[in-house]
Structure formats: C-alpha cells, structure tokens
Write an enzyme that holds these catalytic residues in place. Structure first.
Site, PDB file in Angstrom:
ATOM      1  N   PRO A 184     -29.134  26.274 -21.332  1.00 43.24           N
ATOM      2  CA  PRO A 184     -29.653  25.264 -22.266  1.00 43.24           C
ATOM      3  C   PRO A 184     -29.033  23.901 -21.962  1.00 43.24           C
ATOM      4  CG  PRO A 184     -28.014  26.649 -23.348  1.00 43.24           C
ATOM      5  CD  PRO A 184     -28.203  27.224 -21.985  1.00 43.24           C
ATOM      6  N   ASP A 239     -24.115  22.080 -20.095  1.00 45.18           N
ATOM      7  CA  ASP A 239     -24.451  23.438 -20.507  1.00 45.18           C
ATOM      8  C   ASP A 239     -24.041  23.576 -21.974  1.00 45.18           C
ATOM      9  OD1 ASP A 239     -24.607  26.151 -21.033  1.00 45.18           O
ATOM     10  OD2 ASP A 239     -23.671  26.776 -19.157  1.00 45.18           O
ATOM     11  N   HIS A 240     -25.021  23.617 -22.850  1.00 43.28           N
ATOM     12  CA  HIS A 240     -24.730  23.573 -24.284  1.00 43.28           C
ATOM     13  C   HIS A 240     -24.097  24.866 -24.798  1.00 43.28           C
ATOM     14  CE1 HIS A 240     -24.648  21.387 -27.865  1.00 43.28           C
ATOM     15  NE2 HIS A 240     -25.935  21.208 -28.119  1.00 43.28           N
ATOM     16  N   ARG A 241     -24.113  25.921 -23.974  1.00 46.97           N
ATOM     17  CA  ARG A 241     -23.420  27.143 -24.370  1.00 46.97           C
ATOM     18  C   ARG A 241     -21.900  26.944 -24.317  1.00 46.97           C
ATOM     19  NH1 ARG A 241     -25.726  31.062 -19.861  1.00 46.97           N
ATOM     20  NH2 ARG A 241     -24.876  29.279 -18.700  1.00 46.97           N
ATOM     21  N   ILE A 296     -20.385  23.548 -23.770  1.00 48.60           N
ATOM     22  CA  ILE A 296     -19.950  22.192 -24.106  1.00 48.60           C
ATOM     23  C   ILE A 296     -20.750  21.683 -25.302  1.00 48.60           C
ATOM     24  CG2 ILE A 296     -19.734  19.820 -23.256  1.00 48.60           C
ATOM     25  CD1 ILE A 296     -19.575  21.020 -20.410  1.00 48.60           C
TER      26      ILE A 296
END
Length: 458
Positions: free
Chosen positions: A256, A430-432, A434
């Site tokens: 994501p 990477d929103h998982r 950060i």
C-alpha cells in the site's frame, strides 16, 4: 565416474535461466576455473566456471535455450581415464536437485516475495559477463573467428553480442581486442553494420538441444494479446525485463503506497556545489546535484529512523545504516547500485563511487552485492525535465524518493514574493511499515538538509 554439470544458481532468487552461449564443445578438456558457458539470469548475464577437471562428454542443453531450471543437468563431464564416448545422458525421470543448496530459501533483498530478508549481501565467485581484464595468452589468436563451424565460434562478450544484434553488425567480421581475441563492447561501437539482423521474438537458437531442458508445467493459460495489424517489430523479453515487470506489478499489488510531496529550494545547495567543485577540481572530482541529494536522503533516514525500515509479515526491521539504492537506466533495464553507509561518507566519496557504479552498471559489470539490498531508494528524472512523479517502491525496502527537475519558480523568500530555483520531491512509503506522520517527518528533514546544505558536511 562421470559428473553431471548442473544449471547453477547464480543469484539467491534464480529458479531458471537462459543458457545463452556454450564456450566449450563436446570433446574439450576443461579444468577448474575455465569459463564454460554464459548464462542469463533474472538480473544479468554471468559467466559459469568449471569446478572439476575432465572432458566434456555430452552437452545436454543447447545454447539459446530458455527456462532451464536450476539443478537441471546441462552437460556431462567425463573424469580422467574415463571413456567420454561411453558416457550416456541421464534418465529424464531423474529429478534435478538445486545446484547450490546454499541459495535455497535465501531471500533476495530486492524481491517482494523475500520475507524476513535483512538486506545481507550475497557472496558469489562467478564473474560478470563483460571483459574482466584477464591477461591475454601470448600465443592466443588476435581476432575472433567466424562461428559457422563446430569449434569456430566467435568469441564475444554478451554485451558485445547484444549491441551487435541491435546495430546489425556481423561479429565474424570484427576483430576482438579483448583477451584471446575476444570481441568486447568497444570493438562493436566502432564497427559498421553488416549482414547480421536484430534478434526478434521469432528467432530460434542455431542448434537443437541433445536432450530437451525440463520445462515447468504451464499455469493457467493467459489469454493471448491480439497484436494490431500495424507494421511493428517484436523483441523477446530479457530475463531482466521479465523480472522488472514481475516485481513492479507485485509492488503495486501488495504494497500500500502513500505519497508525500514537498517543494524544495535549491539555491543554497547549488551555491555550495559550485564552491565545492572549485575546491575539488584539482582532484578530478565534480559533484552532481544527485550526489548531494543521496547524502541528504541518507542523513534524513538516520534522523528519522522510523522510515529506515523494512516490513515482514511478523517483524519490522529497523536499520542503523542508510544504504541508498540509486536508480540507473541501462540498455537492459533499470538497476539500482547501492551507496552503502551514505550518511557517513563525504560528498566526494559518494560522487566517485556513484560514477564508478553507474559506469559498470551500464556495462553489465556490477557484482550482485553492489545492487542487491539497500534500505531506501532514490530516483532522479530531473535531467529529463520531469517536474514531478511518483516512484514505485522497490520491495522489501520501505520507501523511495522521486526527484523532479529544478526550475525557476515564483517563491516566497524572506516573507516576500521572489524567484527561486525549486524542485519537487515525492516520497513513496510502504504504509504497512511507515505511518504518514513519520513519512512527513522524513520529507521535512530532507527539505531542511537540502535548503541548509552545510549541515551535510558539518
């Protein structure tokens, strides 16, 4: 007792490869260290060295064969005193084992499927597939011979062959300046186009395999793409291009992405760069803006360690050093050589190392540990006039910084409207791993370092 020569694993993620060229023929005697074949992996074209001594009794896989599985027998070596003519090919029912079990299960730092990878470099002994600077044998031929007859092969590096195919140069008419008369890149660049034609997707290898290489069971058949009835040229995808396509697709599907953009004023950095280049000119060093941006990103990652991370299904890996992967465009595709520990290196050291890495990347001469790994990436398209873009994350890294062109823009300077040199930088995160606020902190730290660049050399 005869020895099976098996398709080697030349990178930790290699499952199959293309046997691009045999450099030996049946009946040849080889010893440890002799170059036997050129193999195209998912990353580069590599030379495969013999590890045993003996006579090549049978070649089982013809040159030009694609999708040869790692561990599949590609030739048979007869040992000293053994009758090579009596050696038989292995039964097709035999199940090949991986040629190098050390690589089995080891994650690749650049592979989105490599779970739990901590970015450790991979060591290997095989060399890159261009000229290695080996001393030429005093009695060697001065030029490569035409390759129509068995034993009359043209000696040329994979890069030289690729360029020759693109330019339509007949290798048989080119004299090689490399070791043992081998044709290298420089020989092709000065040659005139001949009768040779570029390879297309319809071209076939000149020889037929003695025993067909094992092929993987087909997956669900993909619907063929209809090609419009328009004049066109079809070019076969290289293993590198296939890998780029697969990993970028997986990155966009599985990671994501969140995008954060800032405008950064470059005037102070440009002024400092000019002063430093004046001082460094006697040493032959010329800093680029990108060299300074690599340093700024590295220091920003150390200042905001929550962004210097890698996501795995059950762990968040936080790195204590900033290894910056720098995107470099090559004829074969995009590759990302790494400036390790960029936060602690001088700007002159980064500049010198980057020039060397970029040159060897374009010549296909990087070692695997020089482009595998990294904790974050930077991609600069400013030289093409691109104002702003969003880059795709290079898993398993947690972020990539996209740099646009610096240009004169209206800008608030000292609370007044003026004109400044400004660039737009966009971070993909990477929103998982950060959070948006942490990504924003990184972009803020990067902007401050670029706008007050003395902090990078203090």
């Amino acid at each position: 007792m005869s020895i099976e020569i098996k398709m080697p694993a030349l990178s930790p993620t290699m499952e199959e490869g293309t046997l691009a060229k045999w450099l030996v023929k049946e009946g040849d005697t080889v010893k440890s260290g002799d170059i036997m074949a050129e193999i195209e992996t998912d990353k580069a074209t590599m030379e495969f060295e013999a590890v045993d001594e003996g006579v090549i009794a049978k070649i089982l896989v013809a040159e030009g064969t694609d999708n040869v599985k790692v561990g599949a027998a590609i030739a048979i070596l007869a040992e000293e005193g053994e009758d090579a003519s009596a050696v038989s090919a292995p039964s097709k029912s035999e199940t090949p084992e991986p040629a190098d079990p050390e690589f089995k299960g080891r994650p690749d730092p650049t592979d989105p499927n490599a779970k739990g990878n901590e970015g450790k470099p991979v060591e290997r002994t095989e060399t890159q597939a261009e000229d290695h600077g080996r001393p030429a044998d005093a009695g060697a031929e001065s030029a490569a011979r035409s390759g129509g007859q068995s034993g009359d092969r043209v000696k040329a590096s994979p890069l030289a062959r690729r360029i020759a195919a693109e330019k339509g140069v007949d290798l048989g008419a080119v004299s090689g300046s490399g070791p043992n008369g081998r044709i290298v890149k420089a020989d092709i660049e000065g040659a005139k186009p001949g009768a040779a034609a570029p390879k297309t997707a319809t071209s076939q290898p000149a020889e037929t395999a003695t025993a067909a290489a094992p092929t993987p069971a087909p997956a669900a058949a993909a619907k063929p793409i209809a090609i419009p009835d328009i004049p066109h040229e079809a070019t076969k995808l290289s293993n590198m291009r296939k890998t780029i396509a697969r990993r970028l697709t997986e990155s966009k599907q599985q990671v994501p992405h969140i995008y954060l953009t800032v405008d950064v004023r470059l005037d102070a950095l440009m002024k400092l760069r000019g002063e430093l280049n004046g001082a460094l000119s006697a040493r032959g060093v010329k800093l680029s803006v990108n060299d300074m941006l690599v340093k700024a990103l590295a220091q920003a990652l150390i200042a905001v360690p929550k962004c210097n991370v890698m996501f795995t299904p059950d762990q968040l890996i936080s790195f204590h050093r900033a290894d910056i992967s720098v995107a470099v465009s090559t004829p074969a595709g995009l590759i990302t050589p790494i400036i390790a520990g960029a936060e602690s290196k001088s700007l002159s050291a980064i500049s010198t190392e980057m020039k060397d890495l970029a040159a060897r990347a374009r010549d296909n001469k990087l070692k695997p540990e020089e482009f595998q790994g990294g904790t974050a990436s930077i991609s600069n398209m400013g030289m093409f006039g691109i104002k702003q873009f969003e880059a795709v994350i290079n898993p398993p890294q947690g972020m990539i910084l996209a740099i646009g062109a610096g240009e004169k823009r209206p800008y608030i300077v000292d609370d007044a409207l003026g004109v400044a040199t400004v660039m737009t930088a966009t971070g993909s995160f990477d929103h998982r791993a950060i959070d948006g606020a942490d990504g924003a902190q990184l972009m803020k730290a990067f902007k401050e370092l670029v706008e007050s660049p003395l902090g990078m050399i203090a």
